[in-house]
Motif scaffolding. Structure first.
Motif, PDB file in Angstrom:
ATOM      1  N   ILE A 127       0.855  -1.189   0.000  1.00 28.44           N
ATOM      2  CA  ILE A 127       0.000   0.000   0.000  1.00 28.44           C
ATOM      3  C   ILE A 127       0.886   1.233   0.000  1.00 28.44           C
ATOM      4  O   ILE A 127       1.661   1.460   0.935  1.00 28.44           O
ATOM      5  CB  ILE A 127      -0.938   0.024   1.221  1.00 28.44           C
ATOM      6  CG1 ILE A 127      -1.795  -1.249   1.274  1.00 28.44           C
ATOM      7  CG2 ILE A 127      -1.830   1.255   1.181  1.00 28.44           C
ATOM      8  CD1 ILE A 127      -2.647  -1.361   2.528  1.00 28.44           C
ATOM      9  N   VAL A 165       1.582   4.956   0.591  1.00 26.74           N
ATOM     10  CA  VAL A 165       0.998   5.959   1.480  1.00 26.74           C
ATOM     11  C   VAL A 165       1.848   7.226   1.477  1.00 26.74           C
ATOM     12  O   VAL A 165       3.070   7.181   1.318  1.00 26.74           O
ATOM     13  CB  VAL A 165       0.862   5.433   2.936  1.00 26.74           C
ATOM     14  CG1 VAL A 165      -0.146   4.305   3.005  1.00 26.74           C
ATOM     15  CG2 VAL A 165       2.209   4.966   3.476  1.00 26.74           C
ATOM     16  N   ALA A 191       0.317   9.182   6.580  1.00 21.86           N
ATOM     17  CA  ALA A 191       0.897   7.838   6.509  1.00 21.86           C
ATOM     18  C   ALA A 191       1.020   7.176   7.876  1.00 21.86           C
ATOM     19  O   ALA A 191       0.892   5.954   7.999  1.00 21.86           O
ATOM     20  CB  ALA A 191       2.270   7.905   5.838  1.00 21.86           C
ATOM     21  N   PHE A 203      -1.678   4.600   9.301  1.00 21.35           N
ATOM     22  CA  PHE A 203      -1.974   3.321   8.665  1.00 21.35           C
ATOM     23  C   PHE A 203      -1.404   2.112   9.406  1.00 21.35           C
ATOM     24  O   PHE A 203      -1.853   1.000   9.191  1.00 21.35           O
ATOM     25  CB  PHE A 203      -1.446   3.308   7.222  1.00 21.35           C
ATOM     26  CG  PHE A 203      -2.338   4.011   6.242  1.00 21.35           C
ATOM     27  CD1 PHE A 203      -3.267   3.308   5.495  1.00 21.35           C
ATOM     28  CD2 PHE A 203      -2.255   5.377   6.084  1.00 21.35           C
ATOM     29  CE1 PHE A 203      -4.094   3.954   4.597  1.00 21.35           C
ATOM     30  CE2 PHE A 203      -3.076   6.041   5.194  1.00 21.35           C
ATOM     31  CZ  PHE A 203      -3.994   5.335   4.439  1.00 21.35           C
ATOM     32  N   VAL A 214      -3.289  -1.486   9.252  1.00 17.47           N
ATOM     33  CA  VAL A 214      -2.731  -2.514   8.373  1.00 17.47           C
ATOM     34  C   VAL A 214      -2.418  -3.785   9.150  1.00 17.47           C
ATOM     35  O   VAL A 214      -2.652  -4.902   8.671  1.00 17.47           O
ATOM     36  CB  VAL A 214      -1.472  -1.966   7.664  1.00 17.47           C
ATOM     37  CG1 VAL A 214      -0.636  -3.098   7.096  1.00 17.47           C
ATOM     38  CG2 VAL A 214      -1.879  -1.004   6.563  1.00 17.47           C
ATOM     39  N   GLN A 248       2.635  -4.630   3.318  1.00 19.90           N
ATOM     40  CA  GLN A 248       3.780  -3.733   3.513  1.00 19.90           C
ATOM     41  C   GLN A 248       3.414  -2.330   3.035  1.00 19.90           C
ATOM     42  O   GLN A 248       2.867  -2.159   1.940  1.00 19.90           O
ATOM     43  CB  GLN A 248       4.988  -4.245   2.733  1.00 19.90           C
ATOM     44  CG  GLN A 248       6.220  -3.364   2.891  1.00 19.90           C
ATOM     45  CD  GLN A 248       7.409  -3.905   2.117  1.00 19.90           C
ATOM     46  OE1 GLN A 248       7.490  -5.098   1.838  1.00 19.90           O
ATOM     47  NE2 GLN A 248       8.329  -3.022   1.754  1.00 19.90           N
ATOM     48  N   LEU A 249       3.714  -1.336   3.871  1.00 21.73           N
ATOM     49  CA  LEU A 249       3.472   0.052   3.489  1.00 21.73           C
ATOM     50  C   LEU A 249       4.662   0.581   2.704  1.00 21.73           C
ATOM     51  O   LEU A 249       5.819   0.393   3.087  1.00 21.73           O
ATOM     52  CB  LEU A 249       3.249   0.922   4.730  1.00 21.73           C
ATOM     53  CG  LEU A 249       1.992   0.628   5.551  1.00 21.73           C
ATOM     54  CD1 LEU A 249       1.929   1.537   6.770  1.00 21.73           C
ATOM     55  CD2 LEU A 249       0.738   0.790   4.705  1.00 21.73           C
ATOM     56  N   LEU A 270       6.159   3.933   1.840  1.00 22.98           N
ATOM     57  CA  LEU A 270       6.081   5.349   2.204  1.00 22.98           C
ATOM     58  C   LEU A 270       6.633   6.220   1.081  1.00 22.98           C
ATOM     59  O   LEU A 270       7.788   6.072   0.668  1.00 22.98           O
ATOM     60  CB  LEU A 270       6.866   5.602   3.491  1.00 22.98           C
ATOM     61  CG  LEU A 270       6.933   7.055   3.955  1.00 22.98           C
ATOM     62  CD1 LEU A 270       5.528   7.588   4.246  1.00 22.98           C
ATOM     63  CD2 LEU A 270       7.809   7.188   5.195  1.00 22.98           C
TER      64      LEU A 270
END
Length: 214
Positions: free
Chosen positions: A26, A28, A32, A35, A39, A51-52, A54
């Motif tokens: 995702i 973000v 941010a 999340f 998540v 996994q984010l 950034l």
């Protein structure tokens, strides 16, 4: 963003899990930091790895996706990458979309949906100053990008020259077409709405009023 009893984000995660996705990324930027716990809860609930990614600066629809393609190439992986816009509410069948993409044999597939534009006036058709017919407030369908894309990681190699800035889908598709790529279009006829405004979010809740996820 709530759609019925669940957030739009949870609907996406649920649909991806049902389609067999185990690794979800995702991108973000704005807010941010909010999340993380969300998540974690979704990953635990649906048994997937999330996994984010950034973005210190906004990278557009495809900036992070293109970087992810390059990572897959570097790791020698060839599995397809599905990209979807986070503000789309739809009942698009992800399994059927993937099946279509594989059967097409192309490196890139886009889902399209018919957007109905209603002309607010009577439309006149004429020839040599003579009226032939008039249509009162006609509804005209236009195929538009539905916000779902499937691609091979090799796309990253084709587009490696675009740099690390903001990258929109319009630029991605234009570059691929300029380079002779065959892009397949998957027609979706079901429910679909871009919930990017408060008004459209209300409409999405009306459209997806039934209980349950995706």
């Amino acid at each position: 963003m709530p759609i019925g009893d669940h957030s739009l984000l949870e609907r996406h995660v649920s649909a991806l899990e049902k389609a067999g996705s185990q690794d979800i990324f995702i991108a973000v930027h704005y807010c941010a930091d909010l999340f993380g716990s969300i998540v974690e809860a979704l990953a635990s609930r649906y048994g997937v790895h999330i996994q984010l990614l950034l973005e210190l600066e906004p990278r557009g629809t495809f900036g992070s996706a293109l970087a992810l393609c390059q990572q897959l190439i570097d790791r020698g992986e060839s599995k397809q990458l599905m990209v979807l816009n986070g503000d789309i509410a739809s009942d698009l069948d992800l399994v059927d979309f993937h099946r279509f993409h594989m059967a097409s044999g192309t490196d890139f597939s886009v889902a399209v949906n018919d957007y109905i534009y209603r002309v607010p006036y009577g439309v006149v058709e004429s020839h040599d100053s003579r009226m032939l017919r008039v249509s009162e407030k006609p509804a005209i369908p236009f195929p538009v990008l539905a916000g779902y894309y499937l691609m091979q990681p090799s796309i990253g190699t084709l587009l490696e020259s675009v740099g690390n800035g903001e990258l929109g889908i319009d630029k991605v598709l234009s570059l691929l077409l300029e380079r002779g790529s065959h892009i397949s279009t998957y027609q979706h006829h079901g429910k679909w709405i871009d919930a990017g405004t408060i008004e459209d979010l209300h409409r999405a809740n009306e459209l997806f009023s039934a209980r349950g996820v995706a």
